[in-house]
Design a protein around this motif. Structure first.
Motif, PDB file in Angstrom:
ATOM      1  N   UNK A   1       0.827  -1.214   0.000  1.00 24.31           N
ATOM      2  CA  UNK A   1       0.000   0.000   0.000  1.00 24.31           C
ATOM      3  C   UNK A   1       0.860   1.263   0.000  1.00 24.31           C
ATOM      4  N   UNK A   2       1.934   1.260   0.795  1.00 24.44           N
ATOM      5  CA  UNK A   2       2.789   2.442   0.898  1.00 24.44           C
ATOM      6  C   UNK A   2       3.523   2.699  -0.414  1.00 24.44           C
ATOM      7  N   UNK A   3       4.072   1.648  -1.018  1.00 20.24           N
ATOM      8  CA  UNK A   3       4.785   1.816  -2.292  1.00 20.24           C
ATOM      9  C   UNK A   3       3.818   2.259  -3.383  1.00 20.24           C
TER      10      UNK A   3
ATOM     11  N   UNK B   1       1.776   6.482  -6.964  1.00 19.85           N
ATOM     12  CA  UNK B   1       0.643   7.311  -7.379  1.00 19.85           C
ATOM     13  C   UNK B   1       0.940   8.797  -7.231  1.00 19.85           C
ATOM     14  N   UNK B   2       1.839   9.154  -6.333  1.00 19.76           N
ATOM     15  CA  UNK B   2       2.152  10.558  -6.080  1.00 19.76           C
ATOM     16  C   UNK B   2       3.506  10.968  -6.639  1.00 19.76           C
ATOM     17  N   UNK B   3       3.983  10.271  -7.661  1.00 18.56           N
ATOM     18  CA  UNK B   3       5.297  10.570  -8.219  1.00 18.56           C
ATOM     19  C   UNK B   3       5.372  11.983  -8.795  1.00 18.56           C
ATOM     20  N   UNK B   4       4.277  12.519  -9.276  1.00 21.97           N
ATOM     21  CA  UNK B   4       4.276  13.866  -9.866  1.00 21.97           C
ATOM     22  C   UNK B   4       3.620  14.914  -8.973  1.00 21.97           C
TER      23      UNK B   4
ATOM     24  N   UNK C   1      10.767   6.901  -9.346  1.00 17.51           N
ATOM     25  CA  UNK C   1       9.859   5.886  -9.877  1.00 17.51           C
ATOM     26  C   UNK C   1      10.574   4.562 -10.132  1.00 17.51           C
ATOM     27  N   UNK C   2      11.822   4.600 -10.596  1.00 15.03           N
ATOM     28  CA  UNK C   2      12.561   3.359 -10.847  1.00 15.03           C
ATOM     29  C   UNK C   2      12.817   2.598  -9.547  1.00 15.03           C
ATOM     30  N   UNK C   3      13.189   3.322  -8.518  1.00 14.15           N
ATOM     31  CA  UNK C   3      13.428   2.686  -7.211  1.00 14.15           C
ATOM     32  C   UNK C   3      12.134   2.099  -6.652  1.00 14.15           C
ATOM     33  N   UNK C   4      11.061   2.846  -6.760  1.00 13.92           N
ATOM     34  CA  UNK C   4       9.779   2.381  -6.227  1.00 13.92           C
ATOM     35  C   UNK C   4       9.293   1.132  -6.967  1.00 13.92           C
TER      36      UNK C   4
ATOM     37  N   UNK D   1      11.330  -1.775  -5.739  1.00  9.36           N
ATOM     38  CA  UNK D   1      10.884  -2.142  -4.392  1.00  9.36           C
ATOM     39  C   UNK D   1       9.544  -2.877  -4.441  1.00  9.36           C
ATOM     40  N   UNK D   2       8.682  -2.470  -5.353  1.00  9.29           N
ATOM     41  CA  UNK D   2       7.388  -3.136  -5.523  1.00  9.29           C
ATOM     42  C   UNK D   2       7.582  -4.584  -5.974  1.00  9.29           C
ATOM     43  N   UNK D   3       8.480  -4.797  -6.938  1.00 10.40           N
ATOM     44  CA  UNK D   3       8.755  -6.156  -7.416  1.00 10.40           C
ATOM     45  C   UNK D   3       9.377  -7.008  -6.316  1.00 10.40           C
TER      46      UNK D   3
END
Length: 136
Positions: free
Chosen positions: A24-26, A31-34, A100-103, A106-108
């Motif tokens: 949920x946090x990731x 969702x808030x990257x921009x 975004x790349x790091x997130x 981390x999601x994967x």
């Protein structure tokens, strides 16, 4: 005998709950990257669990013959996962610190961990079922 209330099951349950929270946090970070001035959050669980379990080099572990006995040499509780916000870093000119790349990586990673935890839980239940039914 408390099979489902043992420390191994509690740690596994805590890890699954932390992985769900981390998902949920990731997702919220992505969702808030921009979003201007948004600060990313992350979930702490593994380090808290490691601290609560100590160094792992305990040489003496007491045997409990009654539930009212105080555990010696082992941690009896699993810490709750905590969400922390990274206020110190900045990635963009709009003070947003979501990469975004790091997130996405981390999601994967979190998805792989979650799948492992669920597989381990299924394995434990399967072993209990085999023990109860007496067949393989």
């Amino acid at each position: 005998m408390n099979l489902l209330n043992g420390p191994e099951f509690s740690r596994l349950q805590g890890a699954i709950n932390a992985a769900e929270m981390r998902q949920r946090v990731i997702s919220n970070n992505i969702a808030n990257v921009d979003t201007p001035k948004f600060k990313r959050s992350e979930v702490l669980f593994e380090s808290l669990l490691e601290q609560s379990m100590g160094s792992g080099n305990s040489q003496f572990i007491g045997r409990r013959t009654n539930a009212r006995h105080i555990p010696i040499g082992q941690s009896s509780s699993v810490p709750e996962a905590k969400v922390i916000t990274d206020e110190t870093t900045v990635m963009n000119n709009d003070v947003n610190n979501v990469d975004i790349d790091r997130e996405m990586s981390l999601l994967a990673k979190n998805q792989l961990n979650y799948n492992f935890y669920v597989q381990q839980l299924n394995h434990d239940f399967k072993m209990m079922r085999i023990g109860i039914e007496g067949r393989a």
